[in-house]
Design an enzyme around this catalytic site. Sequence first.
Site, PDB file in Angstrom:
ATOM      1  N   LEU A  40       0.852  -1.191   0.000  1.00 58.48           N
ATOM      2  CA  LEU A  40       0.000   0.000   0.000  1.00 58.48           C
ATOM      3  C   LEU A  40       0.884   1.237   0.000  1.00 58.48           C
ATOM      4  O   LEU A  40       1.601   1.489   0.968  1.00 58.48           O
ATOM      5  CB  LEU A  40      -0.914   0.016   1.226  1.00 58.48           C
ATOM      6  CG  LEU A  40      -1.896  -1.151   1.360  1.00 58.48           C
ATOM      7  CD1 LEU A  40      -2.453  -1.209   2.777  1.00 58.48           C
ATOM      8  CD2 LEU A  40      -3.017  -1.015   0.345  1.00 58.48           C
ATOM      9  N   THR A  41       0.845   1.993  -1.075  1.00 53.99           N
ATOM     10  CA  THR A  41       1.667   3.187  -1.141  1.00 53.99           C
ATOM     11  C   THR A  41       1.140   4.244  -0.179  1.00 53.99           C
ATOM     12  O   THR A  41      -0.062   4.469  -0.097  1.00 53.99           O
ATOM     13  CB  THR A  41       1.699   3.732  -2.578  1.00 53.99           C
ATOM     14  OG1 THR A  41       2.247   2.737  -3.430  1.00 53.99           O
ATOM     15  CG2 THR A  41       2.543   4.979  -2.670  1.00 53.99           C
ATOM     16  N   CYS A  85      -0.614  -1.860 -10.773  1.00 48.40           N
ATOM     17  CA  CYS A  85      -0.873  -0.452 -10.462  1.00 48.40           C
ATOM     18  C   CYS A  85      -1.573   0.227 -11.637  1.00 48.40           C
ATOM     19  O   CYS A  85      -1.069   0.216 -12.762  1.00 48.40           O
ATOM     20  CB  CYS A  85       0.427   0.272 -10.146  1.00 48.40           C
ATOM     21  SG  CYS A  85       0.170   2.009  -9.738  1.00 48.40           S
ATOM     22  N   ASP A 142     -11.564  -6.725  -1.996  1.00 49.04           N
ATOM     23  CA  ASP A 142     -12.812  -6.579  -1.235  1.00 49.04           C
ATOM     24  C   ASP A 142     -12.935  -7.461  -0.008  1.00 49.04           C
ATOM     25  O   ASP A 142     -14.034  -7.595   0.540  1.00 49.04           O
ATOM     26  CB  ASP A 142     -14.033  -6.833  -2.133  1.00 49.04           C
ATOM     27  CG  ASP A 142     -14.165  -5.806  -3.243  1.00 49.04           C
ATOM     28  OD1 ASP A 142     -13.459  -4.783  -3.174  1.00 49.04           O
ATOM     29  OD2 ASP A 142     -14.956  -6.038  -4.178  1.00 49.04           O
ATOM     30  N   GLY A 166      -6.089  -5.349   1.355  1.00 51.07           N
ATOM     31  CA  GLY A 166      -5.634  -3.973   1.244  1.00 51.07           C
ATOM     32  C   GLY A 166      -6.528  -3.014   1.993  1.00 51.07           C
ATOM     33  O   GLY A 166      -6.322  -2.722   3.167  1.00 51.07           O
ATOM     34  N   ARG A 167      -7.580  -2.521   1.302  1.00 49.20           N
ATOM     35  CA  ARG A 167      -8.458  -1.514   1.914  1.00 49.20           C
ATOM     36  C   ARG A 167      -9.117  -2.012   3.196  1.00 49.20           C
ATOM     37  O   ARG A 167      -9.324  -1.242   4.139  1.00 49.20           O
ATOM     38  CB  ARG A 167      -9.530  -1.087   0.915  1.00 49.20           C
ATOM     39  CG  ARG A 167      -9.019  -0.316  -0.280  1.00 49.20           C
ATOM     40  CD  ARG A 167     -10.170   0.040  -1.199  1.00 49.20           C
ATOM     41  NE  ARG A 167     -10.865  -1.148  -1.678  1.00 49.20           N
ATOM     42  CZ  ARG A 167     -12.129  -1.168  -2.103  1.00 49.20           C
ATOM     43  NH1 ARG A 167     -12.851  -0.056  -2.079  1.00 49.20           N
ATOM     44  NH2 ARG A 167     -12.683  -2.277  -2.544  1.00 49.20           N
TER      45      ARG A 167
END
Length: 719
Positions: A317-318, A423, A564, A586-587
């Site tokens: 995660l940038t 990306c 998700d 991730g999120r």
Amino acid sequence: MTSATSNGQEPASGGAPAPAHEPQNDTHVTDNTGEPPLKKAKLDEPFTLNGDKPPRRKGVAPIKAEYLVDINAIPVSAPEENTDDAAEAAHHEEREDDKKKKPKIRGQNTNRTFGRYQDEKGLCPSRVFAPEFSPGECRFGDKCRFEHDLRTYLKEHKREDLTTFGGVCPVWDARGKCYAGWKCRFVGSHMTERDTPDGRKELVLVEDEERKKKSPRLVPYASEEGLANTISVDDRNALSRKKIKTPRADAYSSWLDKTSKQLEKTLHGRRQNDGGVVEFTKEEREEQRANYTEPPFLPSEKRRLYFGPETPTLAPLTTQGNLPFRRLCVELGAQFVYSEMAMSMPLIQGTKSEWALLRSHETELTPPTISPSDKIVQGYDNSKDMKFGAQIAANKPWQALKATEVLSKFTPNLRVIDLNCGCPIDLLFREGAGSALLEHHSKLEKILRGMNAVSEEIPISVKIRLGVRDNAPNAQKLVERLVLGGHESHLLGLGPCGTAAITLHGRSRQQRYTKQADWGYIAETAALIKNLNKRKDELTDTIYEPDERMLPNGGKVYFLGNGDCFSHQDYDDHINNAGVDSVMIGRGALIKPWLFEEIQTGQYLDKSASERLSLVEKFAKYGLDTWGSDEYGVGITRRFLLEWLSFHRRYVPVGLLEYLPPNIQDRPPAWRGRNEMETLLASDHYKDWIKITEMFLGPAHKDFKFEPKHKSNAYETEG
């Protein structure tokens, strides 16, 4: 946090997470309701109201009626733009080409600025750690632009000490020594005034030997500060001056170029079959192989990897995937983590900011917690495994190879080196990096083959998307090439490219985050890879069987799904029904980092506001430990804490929901929490986020600014 489930049952033995601590701070946080924290929601029982429940509306978080707020009674803010791409490549974002376009208050902020946060006048480096009357020698003498008088610096140029954390420096408290010296914003907690033989009072810094003994190194190669994978200033300077040679990358790149030209000449004008592949007879293949030069060297034998159901993985995660956040996730149960995406050219050139992305904490370098099973490949040694891997991006083979060689030389303690081919950011795509490689399969295979050849014992992995365009997925075709090797490779007798693991994000580049991730396609790809792993021996040309060193994990390629995942139910479903080896998150982890805890315990954890605030406190401590407890370190910590809070505020407590599992794509209507702190943590206003940071980092510097990623919230922020 309570330890009971919604029906009063205790969690399985050994599975209950340790209780969180209340913030050790002069700011006392309580739940205004005066009630104990809510119970955990049981895995298979949705929350219910008395009577009938309204049907679940697609795209809307199903919040219970008693927590909804009348939107007509509050000011309406600008609609929130989708900022999820910002976690992909925030500091590599595209720049606006047309400067004449009228700016709109929407979308993402690019080229953001954050003001400045430093002392009015800095203390000379020769004085930072020295006793008052025994300073080091300043090589600039009277021309030095920094302050030399310690008492003048402390009184006139440095802001007052912070009173948070009980006024005690968290770095000194944890390690017995503060690495910010006199510049520390808590310096009063580790300084004293002593009498000198000549009757004067001298200011000196204090170290605590007992605290030092309680902070042993977890891995032998970590520094005193508990860090690893750092590069020295001399080595960075040598890279910038091109004094560091990359002989393996240079030799392999030359071979790739020469072989590609020969192969192109051979294939030119040949007739193709229906699949677009040039066909050769067995005799022709043997003749072609005899005409080609062997690779200059074979890959080194790689460390064996393992991915399994018990190894949930934090995605690269940038900006958000910084060291303090990764450290927090590891503590909460993440078994594998990745650095922020680093660009190959700046690494090759010795750029300080790019190499800083590779720094890792010793907790990230301990072995993962796994359950031994027959799925673990032969030769896997858990004691030599670690949690931390690096991710890079490149648009040319020679760049990726050189970056891989210098990484393996200067940061050898990496689990994997992962190539980013997912990306979606326009700037990278236009340069041919990131998801642009999804349309150049042969080129991508060459890059991965070369990386595998020069990475010493570090395995190589790759992260991809479904494809570039909607309704045109090509990931399965690419996966087959990566597992078995492409047609050109078989023509040369090279075999697979050596990829140890593949991660598939279930979206196209064009789609971004506008729709649900396609786990049906991920499941099909998982089945394909399992079949290819089983049939690899049948499909390999036995006459020209590839060297075993070219086959990671004894020939097994691991497969991870991404997209998700927002609950332990999602995770279990993906493992059991999609058939992936593990899931990359991730999120979901940005919004609720304790998702890894939920996966471990198999139940929803309804964290109270004070429990969540204790995680914010830990982030602040870890940030000061990483970036320093001086004015600059406090400012950097505040900035990245605000970045995380901009995601974390999306969390809707499970105790407020009508239906489970929650959906990460759902957006909540206006709602209020069960107490004031829970409502504050959910605020979408930057001023409230700053208020939260000030509970642990004190008032912001007068020149500090924060620009949220979404322009609907883009105001000049002054603390």
